[in-house]
Write a protein that holds these residues in place. Structure first.
Motif, PDB file in Angstrom:
ATOM      1  N   GLY A 162      16.552 -24.926   1.304  1.00  0.00           N
ATOM      2  CA  GLY A 162      15.926 -25.284   0.903  1.00  0.00           C
ATOM      3  C   GLY A 162      14.122 -25.982   0.878  1.00  0.00           C
ATOM      4  O   GLY A 162      13.588 -26.075   0.277  1.00  0.00           O
ATOM      5  N   LEU A 163      13.833 -23.927   0.966  1.00  0.00           N
ATOM      6  CA  LEU A 163      12.335 -23.714   1.701  1.00  0.00           C
ATOM      7  C   LEU A 163      11.828 -23.207   0.168  1.00  0.00           C
ATOM      8  O   LEU A 163      12.229 -22.191  -0.150  1.00  0.00           O
ATOM      9  CB  LEU A 163      11.599 -23.708   2.656  1.00  0.00           C
ATOM     10  CG  LEU A 163      12.576 -23.939   4.091  1.00  0.00           C
ATOM     11  CD1 LEU A 163      12.541 -23.180   5.521  1.00  0.00           C
ATOM     12  CD2 LEU A 163      12.258 -25.307   4.531  1.00  0.00           C
ATOM     13  N   ARG A 164      11.273 -23.157   0.113  1.00  0.00           N
ATOM     14  CA  ARG A 164       9.688 -22.674  -1.326  1.00  0.00           C
ATOM     15  C   ARG A 164       8.868 -21.802  -0.783  1.00  0.00           C
ATOM     16  O   ARG A 164       9.147 -20.368  -1.063  1.00  0.00           O
ATOM     17  CB  ARG A 164       9.591 -22.961  -2.274  1.00  0.00           C
ATOM     18  CG  ARG A 164       9.872 -24.411  -2.881  1.00  0.00           C
ATOM     19  CD  ARG A 164      10.533 -23.928  -3.601  1.00  0.00           C
ATOM     20  NE  ARG A 164      12.042 -25.540  -3.970  1.00  0.00           N
ATOM     21  CZ  ARG A 164      12.968 -24.625  -4.816  1.00  0.00           C
ATOM     22  NH1 ARG A 164      13.308 -22.953  -5.009  1.00  0.00           N
ATOM     23  NH2 ARG A 164      13.637 -25.666  -5.428  1.00  0.00           N
TER      24      ARG A 164
ATOM     25  N   VAL B  45       8.442 -27.984   0.157  1.00  0.00           N
ATOM     26  CA  VAL B  45       9.899 -27.600  -0.233  1.00  0.00           C
ATOM     27  C   VAL B  45       9.499 -27.900  -1.321  1.00  0.00           C
ATOM     28  O   VAL B  45      10.695 -27.929  -2.266  1.00  0.00           O
ATOM     29  CB  VAL B  45      10.791 -28.349   0.238  1.00  0.00           C
ATOM     30  CG1 VAL B  45      11.048 -27.988   1.950  1.00  0.00           C
ATOM     31  CG2 VAL B  45      10.229 -30.134   0.073  1.00  0.00           C
TER      32      VAL B  45
END
Length: 565
Positions: free
Chosen positions: A262-264, A286
C-alpha cells in the motif's frame, strides 16, 4: 620483577599507574592487559608491605576501559578514598590505595581521542570538502536565480542541523533501545513528506535483518512491514533504490511487493561504514501527491552516513557493556572460588605451612586445603581438576566441599579418597576427572600418611639438604575407576625437614623456546634452599616466573609446602 622507573622507556600510548607513596614511590607502571598488585612474587607490581595481601587487587583492561577489582584482600582496596567491594571503572586521575601504597591512574591520550572519535566523525563529509561543496554550490546557483539558491541553502541547513542532532543524541543516549527511535523522530522532522521511517541492522555473518527503530508520523506503534525483495536488491546493488511513484514505476524490481504493502513512494538506502553494509534505512509514504522530491532524496542520502556510524557506535557500546558485565561476573566467580580455599593456614606448634594458588584465568581447576581434625590430627590436600575455566572451577568447588565432609567423618586417608571418588563418579561420562594427593599429619611425632590419586609425587627435603621424590603408588585419578583402591604410604618428617607438593602447572611450565621447567629444576631449587616453607615457596615462584618470561603460564599453578621447625 619491579616496575620500570620514571625514566624507563614505555609506550606513550598505554595507560599507566604512577606510584605516589609506598615502597615503589616515584615509579610509573604501564598497563597493557592486566596488572596484579600484592606481595606475590608473581605479581606484576610486587609490594613488600605486611599490610598488603599476597594477591591484593587487580587492574584489568577490557574494550578500551580499565577496571579495578579487590581480590578478597584482608585490609581492603580503596578507590578515591572509598573501599570497594565490586569492580569499578577507572578514570584518569583516580587514586588507588593498597596498604601504604597510593597509585594514581593516568589514561592515555590516544584512548581519550578514541573515546571521542565516534562523535567527532559523525559528519556527512570531510569539513574541508564540505566547505568547498557549499561554496561551489552557491557559486553555480547564483546564476539560476534566488529561489533555487534559497532552496539549496535550506537543504544544507537541514542537513547540518540533523547531523548536529545526531551528535547530541549519541552523546547522551548510547543505548540502542533509545538511540534509534530518537533518530527517527528527527528524521521525520527533516523529511516532511515521509509518513514512516525505519532503520534495520544487518548481521554480516547471517545476512539477516533486525529492526532497530520504527516511527510513523501519526505516532502509532503498529509493526511496519517491509519488502524483502527490496531489501535484497539494496544489499545486492549496495546503492539506494527509490520510487517516486510506485504505481507508475515498472522498472523497480520490488514494485509489485511494494504496491502490495500500500505504499505510494519509497526510498531504501544502504548504510555503509568502511564499505561494510551495516544496515538499511527506509522511508515511505502512503498518500497521493506526497512523493519525495529530489531535495528530499539528496538529504536522505546525506543522512545515511551518520546513521551508519550510529549503528556502529551502538554495537560497540553494547559489546563494551557485555564485556564489562562478563568481567564483573568473572571477578565475582573468582572471589567465590577463593572463598573455598583456606582463609588462614593452620600453624600447630613446631609446624609451618605455605601455599600459593594462581589460576591461569579468572577462575581455575586447582585446589589445596588444610584443616584440623577432631583427634588432633591435621589433614591436607592438593589437587588438579581436568580442564580449565568455569567447568573445572565448579568441580573444584564441589570436590573441596566433599573433601571437608569426608575428612571429618573418618581418619583413614584411603577411605577419604574413596568417598571423593564416589562424589565425582557422576561426572565421568562427561570426561571430568581430578588428581589428588591427600595426607594426614600427626603433629606430635611427625608421622604423615599419604594417599595418591594420580597426582605428581611430593618432594622431600631432608636435614642434610638432600631432596628426592617420595615413592608413592601413582594411583588412578578420581572419577576414572571404581573402587579406587588407593594404597597409603607412611613417612616420618623430622625437624628442619620440608615436604613440597605441587600441580603440573609448575613442572610443565614452558619458556618462550618451549623448554619445560621440569621436576629436576624444582628439586634443585628446594635442595639449594634452607628448608623454610615460605622462603622455599617464594624462590620457586620467582624462578618459575622468570623462566616463563613473556609467555606466561599455560596452566593453573598451585604449590603447598609443609615444614617442621
Amino acid at each position: 620483577m619491579p616496575p620500570p622507573p620514571d625514566h624507563a622507556p614505555t609506550r606513550e600510548s598505554a595507560p599507566c599507574l604512577v606510584v605516589r607513596s609506598g615502597p615503589l614511590a616515584g615509579r610509573r607502571i604501564p598497563l597493557e592487559r592486566e596488572l596484579l598488585l600484592g606481595r606475590d612474587p608473581l605479581a606484576g607490581s610486587e609490594i613488600q608491605d605486611p599490610s598488603v595481601s599476597r594477591r591484593h587487587a587487580q587492574v584489568t583492561i577490557a574494550d578500551g576501559a580499565c577496571f579495578l577489582a579487590d581480590l578478597g584482600s584482608r585490609n581492603g582496596t580503596f578507590h578515591n578514598g572509598r573501599r570497594i567491594t565490586e569492580p569499578v571503572r577507572l578514570a584518569s586521575g583516580d587514586e588507588i590505595r593498597v596498604g601504604s601504597s597510593v597509585f594514581v591512574f593516568h589514561d592515555s591520550e590516544h584512548r581519550r581521542e578514541a573515546a571521542a572519535a565516534p562523535k567527532a566523525t559523525l559528519r556527512p563529509d570531510d569539513p574541508a570538502e564540505m566547505s568547498r561543496s557549499v561554496v561551489r554550490s552557491l557559486t553555480e546557483l547564483t546564476a539560476g536565480g534566488a529561489r533555487q539558491l534559497s532552496e539549496e541553502v535550506a537543504l544544507l541547513q537541514r542537513r547540518l542541523a540533523f547531523v548536529l542532532d545526531v551528535s547530541r543524541v549519541l552523546a547522551r543516549t548510547p543505548e540502542e533501545s533509545r538511540l534509534f527511535p530518537e533518530l527517527l523522530e528527527r528524521m521525520l522532522t527533516a523529511l516532511p513528506n515521509a509518513d514512516r521511517a525505519l532503520i534495520l541492522a544487518r548481521d554480516e555473518k547471517t545476512g539477516r535483518f533486525r529492526t532497530l527503530g520504527a516511527r510513523t508520523r501519526s505516532g502509532t506503534t503498529m509493526e511496519i512491514r517491509v519488502s524483502q525483495t527490496l531489501l535484497e536488491e539494496v544489499v545486492r546493488r549496495r546503492e539506494a533504490l527509490v520510487s517516486l511513484d510506485v504505481g507508475a514505476d515498472t522498472d523497480l524490481p520490488a514494485a509489485e511487493s511494494i504496491r502490495f504493502l500500500g505504499l505510494r513512494s519509497v526510498a531504501c538506502v544502504p548504510l555503509l561504514v568502511d564499505d561494510r553494509l551495516v544496515g538499511v534505512l527506509q522511508v515511505d509514504n502512503v498518500r497521493h501527491g506526497r512523493g519525495f522530491s529530489e531535495t528530499d532524496l539528496d538529504l536522505l542520502d546525506g543522512l545515511a552516513g551518520p546513521i551508519g556510524l550510529a549503528i556502529e557506535h551502538a554495537e560497540l557500546h553494547q559489546q563494551a557493556l557485555s564485556r564489562a558485565v562478563l568481567e564483573h561476573d568473572l571477578a565475582l566467580a573468582r572471589r567465590l572460588q577463593l572463598s573455598f580455599l583456606p582463609g588462614r593456614m593452620p600453624s600447630p606448634p613446631g609446624w609451618r605451612f605455605a601455599a600459593e594458588y594462581t589460576p591461569i584465568g579468572a577462575v581455575g581447576g586447582d585446589l589445596y586445603d588444610c584443616l584440623p581434625l577432631r583427634d588432633g590430627h591435621l589433614a591436607f590436600a592438593i589437587g588438579d581438576v581436568s580442564g580449565k575455566g568455569i567447568a573445572a572451577a565448579l568441580l573444584m568447588a564441589r570436590l573441596t566441599g566433599a573433601l571437608r565432609r569426608a575428612a571429618t567423618l573418618t581418619s583413614d586417608p584411603a577411605a577419604v579418597l574413596e568417598a571423593l571418588n564416589d562424589e565425582i563418579s557422576a561426572e565421568a561420562d562427561q570426561g571430568m576427572f581430578a588428581t589428588l594427593l591427600f595426607g594426614v599429619l600427626t603433629p606430635d611425632d611427625g608421622r604423615i600418611v599419604l594417599v595418591n590419586a594420580g597426582h605428581p609425587p611430593p618432594l622431600l627435603r631432608r636435614t642434610d639438604g638432600g631432596c628426592h621424590e617420595i615413592e608413592l603408588a601413582a594411583g588412578t585419578p578420581l572419577g576414572m575407576r571404581h573402587p579406587l583402591a588407593a594404597r597409603p604410604h607412611t613417612l616420618m618428617l623430622s625437624r628442619n625437614e620440608l615436604l613440597v607438593m605441587y600441580t603440573d602447572g609448575l613442572s610443565e611450565a614452558a619458556n618462550p623456546a618451549g623448554e619445560r621447567f621440569e621436576v629436576e629444576r624444582i628439586r634443585e631449587l628446594i635442595r639449594a634452599g634452607d628448608g623454610d616453607p615460605e622462603r622455599t615457596l617464594d624462590c620457586l615462584l620467582k624462578t618459575a616466573r622468570s623462566f616463563v618470561s613473556t609467555r606466561g603460564f599455560d596452566d593453573d599453578l598451585t604449590v603447598l609446602c609443609l615444614g617442621r621447625r
